[in-house]
Design a protein around this motif. Sequence first.
Motif, PDB file in Angstrom:
ATOM      1  N   ASN A 219      66.724  11.343  54.902  1.00 56.12           N
ATOM      2  CA  ASN A 219      68.076  10.880  54.578  1.00 56.12           C
ATOM      3  C   ASN A 219      68.759  10.125  55.707  1.00 56.12           C
ATOM      4  OD1 ASN A 219      67.931  13.732  55.533  1.00 56.12           O
ATOM      5  ND2 ASN A 219      70.118  13.406  55.849  1.00 56.12           N
ATOM      6  N   SER A 220      68.274  10.249  56.953  1.00 51.81           N
ATOM      7  CA  SER A 220      68.982   9.599  58.062  1.00 51.81           C
ATOM      8  C   SER A 220      68.023   9.331  59.214  1.00 51.81           C
ATOM      9  CB  SER A 220      70.141  10.481  58.551  1.00 51.81           C
ATOM     10  OG  SER A 220      69.646  11.695  59.106  1.00 51.81           O
TER      11      SER A 220
ATOM     12  N   ARG B  22      64.991   7.892  57.613  1.00 54.27           N
ATOM     13  CA  ARG B  22      65.526   6.885  56.686  1.00 54.27           C
ATOM     14  C   ARG B  22      64.858   5.527  56.923  1.00 54.27           C
ATOM     15  NH1 ARG B  22      68.940   5.348  52.256  1.00 54.27           N
ATOM     16  NH2 ARG B  22      69.704   7.483  52.434  1.00 54.27           N
TER      17      ARG B  22
ATOM     18  N   PHE C 273      65.381  16.160  52.234  1.00 58.44           N
ATOM     19  CA  PHE C 273      66.785  16.040  52.610  1.00 58.44           C
ATOM     20  C   PHE C 273      67.414  17.422  52.617  1.00 58.44           C
ATOM     21  CE2 PHE C 273      66.559  16.147  48.040  1.00 58.44           C
ATOM     22  CZ  PHE C 273      67.660  16.903  47.665  1.00 58.44           C
TER      23      PHE C 273
ATOM     24  N   SER D  38      72.120  12.588  49.468  1.00 55.34           N
ATOM     25  CA  SER D  38      71.897  11.724  50.636  1.00 55.34           C
ATOM     26  C   SER D  38      70.712  10.779  50.495  1.00 55.34           C
ATOM     27  CB  SER D  38      71.740  12.573  51.903  1.00 55.34           C
ATOM     28  OG  SER D  38      70.667  13.486  51.768  1.00 55.34           O
ATOM     29  N   VAL D  39      69.857  10.997  49.480  1.00 56.28           N
ATOM     30  CA  VAL D  39      68.731  10.073  49.254  1.00 56.28           C
ATOM     31  C   VAL D  39      68.744   9.514  47.836  1.00 56.28           C
ATOM     32  CG1 VAL D  39      67.237  11.123  51.009  1.00 56.28           C
ATOM     33  CG2 VAL D  39      67.165  11.978  48.647  1.00 56.28           C
TER      34      VAL D  39
ATOM     35  N   ALA E 222      62.009  12.915  45.889  1.00 60.00           N
ATOM     36  CA  ALA E 222      62.899  13.646  46.790  1.00 60.00           C
ATOM     37  C   ALA E 222      62.711  15.153  46.649  1.00 60.00           C
ATOM     38  CB  ALA E 222      64.354  13.278  46.516  1.00 60.00           C
TER      39      ALA E 222
END
Length: 279
Positions: free
Chosen positions: A12-13, A17, A34, A39-40, A53
């Motif tokens: 997610n980051s 990401r 995540f 967030s995804v 996910a």
Amino acid sequence: MTERTWLVTGANSGFGRHLSEQLLSRGDRVLGTFRAKGSVDDLAERWPATFHAAHLDMTDPDEITAVVDQAWATLGRVDVVVSNAGYGLMGAAEELTDEQVVHQIATNLTGSIRLIRAALPHLRRQRAGRILQLSSVGGQVAWPGGSLYHATKWGVEGFADAVAGEVAPFGIGVTIVEPGSARTNFRYGSSVLADRIEAYDDTPASRIRGILTERTAQGIGDAARMASAMIASVDVEPAPRRLVLGSDAYEAMESALADRLADVRGQRESAAATDDPRT
């Protein structure tokens, strides 16, 4: 270009990401994990056929096993496992609470160990695969104010280094990724700063507190380029044991290793003096 299937934690980051977006853009399949709901979602909307996910809390051993098993059950095969999820706990050792210490170790160290151990039976049956273990320049260099973060990164490097030798006979490669500072949300988004003890205000440990509270220092590394280098490393045979990313990481590691080697070499005679004379 070979199409591959990837399991990426922390998709997610940050690096997770960047990795996921680049891999999906080139046609690879990704199961990305995540923690924060939603967030995804954008990745799933853009690549509905190739992005999968899964929620994953790296401190939950049962969930780690379930997600890894789900990856193989859903995708049939996973070529690359990217152990990326983690965060930084910063502050002098005395400033940390017991709960913070336990959570940092459970996430960065124990969680990474559990993830890799859960993946190994699947990779071994395939007789092929690659593991990318995200570490840091902080896995080879230690600065005041980051003692627990360094403990987890030095620990996971030792684990991954040994595992690399264990699984090489099965065609599994292991690479320890050691980025320097990068322009991700790690420093100002996912780092946790311990409560302050005034006695440390004028000590080296306070420097990291200033960096995190002032929020003015930016990393010099390009996170997208670093992610590209991680992806490219999978095509290298044999697997590079370490992947150093960023000139700051290279310079800091080279200096630290040179100092460490000088310390060792200076003790050659004194070390030998403790040998049993009967040998």
